[in-house]
Design a protein around this motif. Structure first.
Motif, mmCIF file in Angstrom:
data_model
loop_
_atom_site.group_PDB
_atom_site.id
_atom_site.type_symbol
_atom_site.label_atom_id
_atom_site.label_comp_id
_atom_site.label_asym_id
_atom_site.label_seq_id
_atom_site.Cartn_x
_atom_site.Cartn_y
_atom_site.Cartn_z
ATOM 1 N N ASN A 115 31.979 40.881 121.229
ATOM 2 C CA ASN A 115 31.076 41.600 122.117
ATOM 3 C C ASN A 115 29.855 40.708 122.280
ATOM 4 O O ASN A 115 29.086 40.535 121.336
ATOM 5 C CB ASN A 115 30.714 42.963 121.516
ATOM 6 C CG ASN A 115 30.113 43.902 122.537
ATOM 7 O OD1 ASN A 115 30.422 43.833 123.719
ATOM 8 N ND2 ASN A 115 29.258 44.792 122.079
ATOM 9 N N CYS B 223 30.239 45.800 129.786
ATOM 10 C CA CYS B 223 29.882 47.023 129.068
ATOM 11 C C CYS B 223 28.380 47.265 129.039
ATOM 12 O O CYS B 223 27.585 46.341 129.156
ATOM 13 C CB CYS B 223 30.377 46.943 127.626
ATOM 14 S SG CYS B 223 32.172 46.971 127.503
ATOM 15 N N MET C 164 29.180 53.753 124.483
ATOM 16 C CA MET C 164 29.510 52.464 125.097
ATOM 17 C C MET C 164 30.469 52.729 126.251
ATOM 18 O O MET C 164 31.456 53.447 126.077
ATOM 19 C CB MET C 164 30.170 51.554 124.048
ATOM 20 C CG MET C 164 30.651 50.222 124.559
ATOM 21 S SD MET C 164 31.452 49.326 123.181
ATOM 22 C CE MET C 164 31.834 47.779 123.978
ATOM 23 N N THR C 165 30.161 52.214 127.411
ATOM 24 C CA THR C 165 31.060 52.345 128.551
ATOM 25 C C THR C 165 31.261 50.970 129.167
ATOM 26 O O THR C 165 30.398 50.092 129.039
ATOM 27 C CB THR C 165 30.485 53.295 129.629
ATOM 28 O OG1 THR C 165 29.193 52.829 130.006
ATOM 29 C CG2 THR C 165 30.393 54.718 129.129
ATOM 30 N N GLY C 166 32.394 50.775 129.806
ATOM 31 C CA GLY C 166 32.653 49.473 130.409
ATOM 32 C C GLY C 166 33.723 49.532 131.479
ATOM 33 O O GLY C 166 34.457 50.508 131.594
ATOM 34 N N THR D 297 25.866 49.552 126.380
ATOM 35 C CA THR D 297 25.733 50.394 125.203
ATOM 36 C C THR D 297 24.352 51.032 125.228
ATOM 37 O O THR D 297 23.350 50.344 125.417
ATOM 38 C CB THR D 297 25.908 49.566 123.912
ATOM 39 O OG1 THR D 297 27.184 48.931 123.948
ATOM 40 C CG2 THR D 297 25.809 50.449 122.674
ATOM 41 N N TYR E 284 35.598 43.138 129.463
ATOM 42 C CA TYR E 284 34.975 44.342 130.006
ATOM 43 C C TYR E 284 33.470 44.153 130.113
ATOM 44 O O TYR E 284 32.837 43.693 129.162
ATOM 45 C CB TYR E 284 35.259 45.548 129.093
ATOM 46 C CG TYR E 284 36.722 45.876 128.972
ATOM 47 C CD1 TYR E 284 37.294 46.859 129.763
ATOM 48 C CD2 TYR E 284 37.541 45.203 128.074
ATOM 49 C CE1 TYR E 284 38.650 47.167 129.660
ATOM 50 C CE2 TYR E 284 38.893 45.492 127.963
ATOM 51 C CZ TYR E 284 39.435 46.472 128.757
ATOM 52 O OH TYR E 284 40.767 46.761 128.652
ATOM 53 N N THR F 111 35.711 53.657 127.379
ATOM 54 C CA THR F 111 34.748 54.635 126.902
ATOM 55 C C THR F 111 34.802 54.645 125.391
ATOM 56 O O THR F 111 35.890 54.755 124.815
ATOM 57 C CB THR F 111 35.100 56.057 127.402
ATOM 58 O OG1 THR F 111 35.372 56.003 128.790
ATOM 59 C CG2 THR F 111 33.958 57.022 127.155
#
Length: 100
Positions: A36, A10, A94-96, A12, A8, A81
């Protein structure tokens, strides 16, 4: 491969501005491994748990200071999400998006 697996792209929302990273998920039943990886280096997923489309895990940050990050995320289709709790700094969104 389960519905949460993949890489993903992402972002943040950290106190130091938007941190871009690639979050990888490799599930195995009720658990998962991955990392990550961003500009500050790669943090390995520890204690990764999968509950349907929900993930929870911790990461041990070394830079800029030692801290255990507590994270959770929900996968909805190709969208991720979640939140990362960074001790005294509170929660960061955090979104991705899953890479094709």
């Amino acid at each position: 491969m389960s519905g949460v697996d993949g890489s993903y792209d992402c972002v943040t929302k950290s106190p130091m501005g938007d941190q871009k990273s690639v979050f990888t998920v490799k599930s195995d039943g009720g658990s998962f491994t991955g990392q990550n990886a961003g500009a500050m280096g790669a943090l390995d997923v520890e204690n990764g748990k999968v509950d349907g489309n929900k993930l929870s895990w911790t990461m041990n940050m070394k830079v800029p200071m030692p801290m255990t990050l507590e994270a959770e995320a929900t996968i909805d289709g190709d969208a991720l999400t979640g939140t990362i709790k960074a001790g005294p700094f509170g929660s960061m969104a955090m979104t991705g998006t899953r890479q094709a």
